[in-house]
Design a protein around this motif. Sequence first.
Motif, PDB file in Angstrom:
ATOM      1  N   LEU A 150       0.824  -1.209   0.000  1.00 49.96           N
ATOM      2  CA  LEU A 150       0.000   0.000   0.000  1.00 49.96           C
ATOM      3  C   LEU A 150       0.860   1.260   0.000  1.00 49.96           C
ATOM      4  O   LEU A 150       0.568   2.225  -0.706  1.00 49.96           O
ATOM      5  CB  LEU A 150      -0.926  -0.009   1.228  1.00 49.96           C
ATOM      6  CG  LEU A 150      -2.193   0.838   1.126  1.00 49.96           C
ATOM      7  CD1 LEU A 150      -3.191   0.178   0.198  1.00 49.96           C
ATOM      8  CD2 LEU A 150      -2.822   1.027   2.500  1.00 49.96           C
ATOM      9  N   LYS A 151       1.938   1.241   0.774  1.00 55.88           N
ATOM     10  CA  LYS A 151       2.774   2.436   0.840  1.00 55.88           C
ATOM     11  C   LYS A 151       3.513   2.687  -0.475  1.00 55.88           C
ATOM     12  O   LYS A 151       3.848   3.829  -0.787  1.00 55.88           O
ATOM     13  CB  LYS A 151       3.748   2.352   2.018  1.00 55.88           C
ATOM     14  CG  LYS A 151       4.815   1.288   1.933  1.00 55.88           C
ATOM     15  CD  LYS A 151       5.682   1.368   3.189  1.00 55.88           C
ATOM     16  CE  LYS A 151       6.803   0.355   3.170  1.00 55.88           C
ATOM     17  NZ  LYS A 151       7.646   0.439   4.385  1.00 55.88           N
ATOM     18  N   ASP A 152       3.748   1.618  -1.259  1.00 53.18           N
ATOM     19  CA  ASP A 152       4.363   1.808  -2.574  1.00 53.18           C
ATOM     20  C   ASP A 152       3.405   2.551  -3.503  1.00 53.18           C
ATOM     21  O   ASP A 152       3.822   3.429  -4.269  1.00 53.18           O
ATOM     22  CB  ASP A 152       4.728   0.452  -3.185  1.00 53.18           C
ATOM     23  CG  ASP A 152       5.730  -0.313  -2.343  1.00 53.18           C
ATOM     24  OD1 ASP A 152       6.640   0.331  -1.780  1.00 53.18           O
ATOM     25  OD2 ASP A 152       5.597  -1.542  -2.227  1.00 53.18           O
ATOM     26  N   ARG A 208      -8.652   4.575   1.291  1.00 52.08           N
ATOM     27  CA  ARG A 208     -10.026   5.011   1.019  1.00 52.08           C
ATOM     28  C   ARG A 208     -10.415   4.743  -0.431  1.00 52.08           C
ATOM     29  O   ARG A 208     -11.558   4.411  -0.726  1.00 52.08           O
ATOM     30  CB  ARG A 208     -10.180   6.494   1.358  1.00 52.08           C
ATOM     31  CG  ARG A 208     -10.115   6.782   2.859  1.00 52.08           C
ATOM     32  CD  ARG A 208     -10.762   8.109   3.208  1.00 52.08           C
ATOM     33  NE  ARG A 208     -10.045   9.232   2.636  1.00 52.08           N
ATOM     34  CZ  ARG A 208      -9.041   9.852   3.231  1.00 52.08           C
ATOM     35  NH1 ARG A 208      -8.623   9.442   4.417  1.00 52.08           N
ATOM     36  NH2 ARG A 208      -8.436  10.873   2.661  1.00 52.08           N
ATOM     37  N   VAL A 209      -9.455   4.864  -1.341  1.00 55.73           N
ATOM     38  CA  VAL A 209      -9.742   4.548  -2.744  1.00 55.73           C
ATOM     39  C   VAL A 209     -10.026   3.053  -2.877  1.00 55.73           C
ATOM     40  O   VAL A 209     -10.982   2.641  -3.530  1.00 55.73           O
ATOM     41  CB  VAL A 209      -8.565   4.961  -3.655  1.00 55.73           C
ATOM     42  CG1 VAL A 209      -8.774   4.420  -5.068  1.00 55.73           C
ATOM     43  CG2 VAL A 209      -8.432   6.478  -3.689  1.00 55.73           C
ATOM     44  N   VAL A 210      -9.178   2.229  -2.244  1.00 56.95           N
ATOM     45  CA  VAL A 210      -9.368   0.781  -2.297  1.00 56.95           C
ATOM     46  C   VAL A 210     -10.733   0.403  -1.730  1.00 56.95           C
ATOM     47  O   VAL A 210     -11.419  -0.499  -2.224  1.00 56.95           O
ATOM     48  CB  VAL A 210      -8.245   0.065  -1.505  1.00 56.95           C
ATOM     49  CG1 VAL A 210      -8.568  -1.414  -1.330  1.00 56.95           C
ATOM     50  CG2 VAL A 210      -6.912   0.236  -2.218  1.00 56.95           C
ATOM     51  N   ASN A 211     -11.128   1.138  -0.680  1.00 57.15           N
ATOM     52  CA  ASN A 211     -12.393   0.843  -0.003  1.00 57.15           C
ATOM     53  C   ASN A 211     -13.587   1.536  -0.663  1.00 57.15           C
ATOM     54  O   ASN A 211     -14.698   1.485  -0.137  1.00 57.15           O
ATOM     55  CB  ASN A 211     -12.291   1.270   1.461  1.00 57.15           C
ATOM     56  CG  ASN A 211     -13.158   0.441   2.367  1.00 57.15           C
ATOM     57  OD1 ASN A 211     -13.397  -0.735   2.116  1.00 57.15           O
ATOM     58  ND2 ASN A 211     -13.645   1.053   3.432  1.00 57.15           N
ATOM     59  N   LEU A 215       1.808  -0.723 -10.662  1.00 54.92           N
ATOM     60  CA  LEU A 215       2.566  -1.522  -9.700  1.00 54.92           C
ATOM     61  C   LEU A 215       1.993  -2.931  -9.516  1.00 54.92           C
ATOM     62  O   LEU A 215       2.523  -3.716  -8.725  1.00 54.92           O
ATOM     63  CB  LEU A 215       2.599  -0.803  -8.337  1.00 54.92           C
ATOM     64  CG  LEU A 215       3.342   0.534  -8.306  1.00 54.92           C
ATOM     65  CD1 LEU A 215       3.127   1.241  -6.974  1.00 54.92           C
ATOM     66  CD2 LEU A 215       4.830   0.327  -8.566  1.00 54.92           C
ATOM     67  N   LYS A 216       0.896  -3.210 -10.236  1.00 55.93           N
ATOM     68  CA  LYS A 216       0.218  -4.503 -10.129  1.00 55.93           C
ATOM     69  C   LYS A 216      -0.151  -4.811  -8.666  1.00 55.93           C
ATOM     70  O   LYS A 216       0.032  -5.918  -8.155  1.00 55.93           O
ATOM     71  CB  LYS A 216       1.089  -5.617 -10.706  1.00 55.93           C
ATOM     72  CG  LYS A 216       1.369  -5.434 -12.196  1.00 55.93           C
ATOM     73  CD  LYS A 216       2.220  -6.569 -12.739  1.00 55.93           C
ATOM     74  CE  LYS A 216       2.495  -6.380 -14.238  1.00 55.93           C
ATOM     75  NZ  LYS A 216       3.336  -7.458 -14.800  1.00 55.93           N
ATOM     76  N   TYR A 217      -0.669  -3.766  -8.017  1.00 55.33           N
ATOM     77  CA  TYR A 217      -1.050  -3.896  -6.615  1.00 55.33           C
ATOM     78  C   TYR A 217      -2.387  -4.617  -6.489  1.00 55.33           C
ATOM     79  O   TYR A 217      -3.326  -4.348  -7.241  1.00 55.33           O
ATOM     80  CB  TYR A 217      -1.155  -2.514  -5.951  1.00 55.33           C
ATOM     81  CG  TYR A 217      -1.741  -2.551  -4.564  1.00 55.33           C
ATOM     82  CD1 TYR A 217      -0.987  -2.973  -3.469  1.00 55.33           C
ATOM     83  CD2 TYR A 217      -3.066  -2.175  -4.353  1.00 55.33           C
ATOM     84  CE1 TYR A 217      -1.527  -3.028  -2.204  1.00 55.33           C
ATOM     85  CE2 TYR A 217      -3.618  -2.221  -3.081  1.00 55.33           C
ATOM     86  CZ  TYR A 217      -2.840  -2.641  -2.009  1.00 55.33           C
ATOM     87  OH  TYR A 217      -3.391  -2.681  -0.764  1.00 55.33           O
ATOM     88  N   ARG A 218      -2.462  -5.536  -5.544  1.00 50.10           N
ATOM     89  CA  ARG A 218      -3.711  -6.219  -5.251  1.00 50.10           C
ATOM     90  C   ARG A 218      -4.061  -5.965  -3.783  1.00 50.10           C
ATOM     91  O   ARG A 218      -3.240  -6.238  -2.900  1.00 50.10           O
ATOM     92  CB  ARG A 218      -3.572  -7.739  -5.486  1.00 50.10           C
ATOM     93  CG  ARG A 218      -3.350  -8.098  -6.935  1.00 50.10           C
ATOM     94  CD  ARG A 218      -4.590  -7.822  -7.779  1.00 50.10           C
ATOM     95  NE  ARG A 218      -4.396  -8.191  -9.172  1.00 50.10           N
ATOM     96  CZ  ARG A 218      -3.922  -7.376 -10.105  1.00 50.10           C
ATOM     97  NH1 ARG A 218      -3.601  -6.127  -9.777  1.00 50.10           N
ATOM     98  NH2 ARG A 218      -3.772  -7.798 -11.343  1.00 50.10           N
ATOM     99  N   PRO A 219      -5.271  -5.447  -3.516  1.00 46.52           N
ATOM    100  CA  PRO A 219      -5.673  -5.167  -2.126  1.00 46.52           C
ATOM    101  C   PRO A 219      -5.603  -6.418  -1.259  1.00 46.52           C
ATOM    102  O   PRO A 219      -5.792  -7.541  -1.734  1.00 46.52           O
ATOM    103  CB  PRO A 219      -7.125  -4.685  -2.256  1.00 46.52           C
ATOM    104  CG  PRO A 219      -7.232  -4.186  -3.665  1.00 46.52           C
ATOM    105  CD  PRO A 219      -6.314  -5.074  -4.473  1.00 46.52           C
TER     106      PRO A 219
END
Length: 341
Positions: A4-6, A20-23, A43-47
Amino acid sequence: MSRLKDVARQANVSIATVSRVVNNAANIRDETRFRVQLAMKQLKYRPSRIAKRLRSKSSSGNLIGVMVPDISNPFYIDVLSGIEDYMYRQNFLIIICNFSQDEKKEQLYLDALVSESVDGLIVAPAHENDQKIISLIKENLPFVCIDRHLADTDADVVVVDNEQGAFNAVNFLLECGYNKIAYVSGLPRIPTSRQRENGYRMALENHKIPFRSELIKYGDSTHRSGIVLTEELLSQELIPDAIFTGNNLITLGALEAIAVRGLKIPDDIGLIGFDDMPWSNSLNPPLTAVKQPAYEIGRRAAELLYQRIIEPARPSVRIVLKTKLMIRKSTKSIPRKVKLN
């Protein structure tokens, strides 16, 4: 694996904003939401699926974080009970973190809780200038401080009147005839430690007893510090005739050090602790102690957080609860008339 911090760093926003965006929160500007979503894609981030699993088992899907400085302290166990009982009735789940009075650990857990998209936080800050917590409050994450306040920060807080509680305890010792009263304190950077010292000093001044710096010992609020600092007091030239301890873990340490010396309470030395526990009445002799409404602190904090979640713009509230001196038999004599405010 991206964290998340990335994403926050890539999108040039706070971790709380990414959460908040993720939620899918409503109070996010379109431009900010787009920037965060783009960073997540790049970044291919997955919550995290942890919060999702927890939420899937809750009828409302709500989750809060609670952070305490010492889970071994029975005071915080009662506080947590008050929080959990209230939040369970509101269909909220709780994640509990213990940061062990370590500010770096506290910051790590705060980041983790925010990354899990908690709806709000209840925290006993590491100290009154805790910048990590202050920044999260400024980012409008629902927040309530317990036991300790933040300096110059508009936030909900639930505390007790530590000064008055300490004043009552030391005043009682003075009324009992003690005049060399020591104070074994917790961490000086914690507001509660300083407030209790203020109450100690106020009681001495009220009885025109001169303050003696050698009768105050500062530790780290642990059982071990209670042992070490009480041993120091009993070994120095000016030996106290009574001891006032800053929390229940310190009290346990003081009791151990007094027992090792072969001293008898209250014949050889008086003792009053700040924090009354179920075992206080089971000691021999039963311990006089300052009782904090720990469960009520937790319940009121949970109530404030719930109100903050459903009404984010409401004014901040500061709740100060009263303590009660539980008079038992750890002092030599009980005065006929003791004024307790």
